[in-house]
Write a protein that holds these residues in place. Sequence first.
Motif, PDB file in Angstrom:
ATOM      1  N   UNK A 109     -39.178  44.179  -1.039  1.00 15.38           N
ATOM      2  CA  UNK A 109     -40.110  43.156  -0.569  1.00 15.38           C
ATOM      3  C   UNK A 109     -39.618  42.550   0.738  1.00 15.38           C
ATOM      4  N   UNK A 110     -38.326  42.267   0.791  1.00 15.91           N
ATOM      5  CA  UNK A 110     -37.752  41.657   1.989  1.00 15.91           C
ATOM      6  C   UNK A 110     -37.857  42.588   3.187  1.00 15.91           C
ATOM      7  N   UNK A 111     -37.590  43.880   2.981  1.00 12.91           N
ATOM      8  CA  UNK A 111     -37.637  44.849   4.075  1.00 12.91           C
ATOM      9  C   UNK A 111     -39.061  45.076   4.585  1.00 12.91           C
ATOM     10  N   UNK A 112     -40.042  44.961   3.695  1.00 16.98           N
ATOM     11  CA  UNK A 112     -41.426  45.262   4.070  1.00 16.98           C
ATOM     12  C   UNK A 112     -42.133  44.068   4.689  1.00 16.98           C
ATOM     13  N   UNK A 113     -41.759  42.879   4.295  1.00 18.69           N
ATOM     14  CA  UNK A 113     -42.405  41.662   4.769  1.00 18.69           C
ATOM     15  C   UNK A 113     -42.300  41.564   6.302  1.00 18.69           C
ATOM     16  N   UNK A 114     -43.331  41.095   6.979  1.00 19.09           N
ATOM     17  CA  UNK A 114     -43.252  40.934   8.444  1.00 19.09           C
ATOM     18  C   UNK A 114     -42.060  40.078   8.846  1.00 19.09           C
ATOM     19  N   UNK A 115     -41.460  40.407  10.005  1.00 22.63           N
ATOM     20  CA  UNK A 115     -40.271  39.679  10.456  1.00 22.63           C
ATOM     21  C   UNK A 115     -40.630  38.318  11.052  1.00 22.63           C
ATOM     22  N   UNK A 116     -41.924  38.114  11.325  1.00 20.49           N
ATOM     23  CA  UNK A 116     -42.345  36.816  11.863  1.00 20.49           C
ATOM     24  C   UNK A 116     -43.683  36.429  11.250  1.00 20.49           C
ATOM     25  N   UNK A 117     -44.116  35.207  11.548  1.00 21.21           N
ATOM     26  CA  UNK A 117     -45.404  34.709  11.066  1.00 21.21           C
ATOM     27  C   UNK A 117     -46.517  34.888  12.100  1.00 21.21           C
ATOM     28  N   UNK A 118     -46.340  35.830  13.027  1.00 17.65           N
ATOM     29  CA  UNK A 118     -47.371  36.047  14.048  1.00 17.65           C
ATOM     30  C   UNK A 118     -48.729  36.349  13.423  1.00 17.65           C
ATOM     31  N   UNK A 119     -48.727  37.136  12.352  1.00 15.26           N
ATOM     32  CA  UNK A 119     -49.994  37.495  11.700  1.00 15.26           C
ATOM     33  C   UNK A 119     -50.736  36.240  11.243  1.00 15.26           C
ATOM     34  N   UNK A 120     -49.972  35.255  10.747  1.00 16.03           N
ATOM     35  CA  UNK A 120     -50.582  34.016  10.252  1.00 16.03           C
ATOM     36  C   UNK A 120     -50.955  33.091  11.414  1.00 16.03           C
ATOM     37  N   UNK A 121     -50.072  32.990  12.373  1.00 12.74           N
ATOM     38  CA  UNK A 121     -50.322  32.083  13.499  1.00 12.74           C
ATOM     39  C   UNK A 121     -51.548  32.498  14.311  1.00 12.74           C
ATOM     40  N   UNK A 122     -51.834  33.803  14.316  1.00 15.54           N
ATOM     41  CA  UNK A 122     -52.984  34.302  15.089  1.00 15.54           C
ATOM     42  C   UNK A 122     -54.288  34.309  14.295  1.00 15.54           C
ATOM     43  N   UNK A 123     -54.219  33.973  12.990  1.00 14.67           N
ATOM     44  CA  UNK A 123     -55.441  33.903  12.185  1.00 14.67           C
ATOM     45  C   UNK A 123     -56.266  32.690  12.599  1.00 14.67           C
ATOM     46  N   UNK A 163     -67.297  34.027  -2.342  1.00 16.20           N
ATOM     47  CA  UNK A 163     -67.278  35.282  -1.588  1.00 16.20           C
ATOM     48  C   UNK A 163     -66.628  35.135  -0.229  1.00 16.20           C
ATOM     49  N   UNK A 164     -66.891  34.018   0.436  1.00 18.75           N
ATOM     50  CA  UNK A 164     -66.274  33.766   1.741  1.00 18.75           C
ATOM     51  C   UNK A 164     -64.756  33.608   1.604  1.00 18.75           C
ATOM     52  N   UNK A 165     -64.306  32.969   0.537  1.00 21.26           N
ATOM     53  CA  UNK A 165     -62.873  32.744   0.341  1.00 21.26           C
ATOM     54  C   UNK A 165     -62.147  34.033  -0.001  1.00 21.26           C
ATOM     55  N   UNK A 166     -62.743  34.853  -0.872  1.00 18.16           N
ATOM     56  CA  UNK A 166     -62.115  36.152  -1.174  1.00 18.16           C
ATOM     57  C   UNK A 166     -62.075  37.011   0.088  1.00 18.16           C
ATOM     58  N   UNK A 167     -63.112  36.920   0.907  1.00 16.50           N
ATOM     59  CA  UNK A 167     -63.096  37.631   2.197  1.00 16.50           C
ATOM     60  C   UNK A 167     -61.918  37.171   3.051  1.00 16.50           C
ATOM     61  N   UNK A 168     -61.725  35.852   3.137  1.00 14.87           N
ATOM     62  CA  UNK A 168     -60.587  35.323   3.905  1.00 14.87           C
ATOM     63  C   UNK A 168     -59.263  35.878   3.374  1.00 14.87           C
ATOM     64  N   UNK A 169     -59.134  35.892   2.074  1.00 15.44           N
ATOM     65  CA  UNK A 169     -57.900  36.367   1.432  1.00 15.44           C
ATOM     66  C   UNK A 169     -57.647  37.837   1.774  1.00 15.44           C
ATOM     67  N   UNK A 170     -58.686  38.666   1.657  1.00 12.77           N
ATOM     68  CA  UNK A 170     -58.532  40.091   1.966  1.00 12.77           C
ATOM     69  C   UNK A 170     -58.248  40.306   3.446  1.00 12.77           C
ATOM     70  N   UNK A 171     -58.935  39.571   4.325  1.00 10.55           N
ATOM     71  CA  UNK A 171     -58.718  39.698   5.773  1.00 10.55           C
ATOM     72  C   UNK A 171     -57.285  39.318   6.130  1.00 10.55           C
ATOM     73  N   UNK A 172     -56.796  38.217   5.568  1.00 12.79           N
ATOM     74  CA  UNK A 172     -55.424  37.790   5.838  1.00 12.79           C
ATOM     75  C   UNK A 172     -54.418  38.830   5.366  1.00 12.79           C
ATOM     76  N   UNK A 173     -54.690  39.459   4.220  1.00 11.93           N
ATOM     77  CA  UNK A 173     -53.787  40.500   3.712  1.00 11.93           C
ATOM     78  C   UNK A 173     -53.765  41.697   4.639  1.00 11.93           C
ATOM     79  N   UNK A 174     -54.922  42.099   5.148  1.00 14.88           N
ATOM     80  CA  UNK A 174     -54.984  43.212   6.103  1.00 14.88           C
ATOM     81  C   UNK A 174     -54.197  42.855   7.372  1.00 14.88           C
ATOM     82  N   UNK A 175     -54.377  41.629   7.873  1.00 16.02           N
ATOM     83  CA  UNK A 175     -53.641  41.195   9.072  1.00 16.02           C
ATOM     84  C   UNK A 175     -52.137  41.251   8.831  1.00 16.02           C
ATOM     85  N   UNK A 176     -51.698  40.784   7.652  1.00 18.11           N
ATOM     86  CA  UNK A 176     -50.276  40.815   7.328  1.00 18.11           C
ATOM     87  C   UNK A 176     -49.756  42.241   7.270  1.00 18.11           C
TER      88      UNK A 176
END
Length: 532
Positions: free
Chosen positions: A176-190, A486-499
């Motif tokens: 999990x640690x090795x796979x997780x993004x090294x920064x929060x750029x994915x989140x900061x750009x959402x 539906x909008x919230x599950x969409x947000x969740x899936x989109x954020x996961x794809x970005x990550x």
Amino acid sequence: MIELWPSLGAFGFYTWVYARIFCNDTHWIWLNSSSLQFPSSVDSPLTESEYPEPYLPQLLITSNPDHRFEIFADILLQPSLYMKPVFGDCLWTSTNYTNSLNQMQTTTIYSGWLPPEKMNEFEQELHHNICVLLPQPFHVNGKPYTLFINITQNNSFEWPSNISWYTVPSPSSNDILKTKPVSDDWYNDLQWTKSFANQWKSDMYRFSAVQPLEYENTTQIYLTRKSSIQTDNQLMDLIDYLIERYNKLNIRTEKQIFHWRNITQANLIAYIPASGSYKCHEPVVFIDHIDTAFEGDTFANTGKRRSTPGADDNVSGLMALLQSASILKKTQENACRDIWLVHLTGEEYPAASLGITHFLQQLFIKKQPIHTAVIVDMIGHRVNRSDPIVQVNAGDTTKSLLMAELALNYVYPRIKNDLILQNLQPVLRRWSDPFAYLYNTDGVRFVEYGFTCLLFNEHINYHENFDRDGYHDTLDTVDFIDFEYGQTVSQYAIATVAMLAHSDCRSDSCWKEANLIFIIGLSPLLSMLLTT
């Protein structure tokens, strides 16, 4: 000795195909489903009636009108919306076939498991009139794989010593640690635009045929025919409209054209490239399906096949992809993996995963790996508009569980306070979980083909909410959609794809941009050296 092989049974659970017995060390006898019964004594969370029974050969004789209909009848003549001709599961033999377990089997199997496209041709030139019906073996490195198991005097099985029952291990904390993004750029750009919810809702009305789609040339159509098998379906029109939408965002698209039943079919892929300092060869694939099912209640009452409006199944998934495009363009500025938005056709019966099969075959032809497929299918309905559960379904690999772990325990806590609804309860559904739903979607093809995948969907499975109103019937309309859910599950899936587009960026499939430029710069010099 008995010959058998594993196969996928009901509800995504594996079972066995028992084919034939080598009797008295002299000859083979094909088993017969009418003369054998197996006890369903298994260690399973399912009841005996739900556990998939073993497959046994069934004999169908073409001179019997009922059997001939079962083998060759067209899909549109079947008495159920979920029946198909069994031609593709036939082994063909001749009239001297015996169904007795006490007689030596002298007949020859002439051909078997032929592609459905040959059905009409085969029926017209029929030389062998008995179909031995059973699922074909799976293939390992292109070759069919079966097991030969000894049966002792007391009827117990002697399994080969070199096989063992496999349980998919959970990912380690180090994985999990090795796979997780090294920064929060994915989140900061959402960036969730103020128009996200309104656009999601207004598009829901258009794609569910409450309001018309309007093209740039001002043409308007109501999407009322969205089954892949309808000769006059409007799925190509829908795709053309999606292309216009992506063009406005300067997103490149590609149609994957193929044909089924002389009807032109197509998947649509929209490419959102990564622009980070690392470049990885394995994209993250974000998937929905654009076709809809036939209305079960209409068929039961009138015998007519009419496609549903499909607001939940699966306009809701389409909304997630369509609204993700502008958001993911921004998060891709620091990503290492490309994102493909893939709109598939033919998920619903009777096509039954037609589009995803074509898509995966093209991956193999092009030798194109993918990192993870994230599927959204039925994300807009919740019971009493109060059920907090959203299901995160993993495939049958440790890597799939790893991606689910990141979605549940890394992405969701990070984004929870940014979501339209903040009281959802993400729940992991493993592949072997009787409450999982991946088996009933295009996700099952990713599992069969060996790809990593996740499915986001509402709280529905064989045991829960499966018979609710609005599932494959006339009530699958916008009236049954919980827009905020539906909008919230969409947000969740989109954020996961970005990550995921930012994850595992230092794996073997990735290059740092400077190194890639250096290698490209060296290539002319290397060519000169190799030619002198």
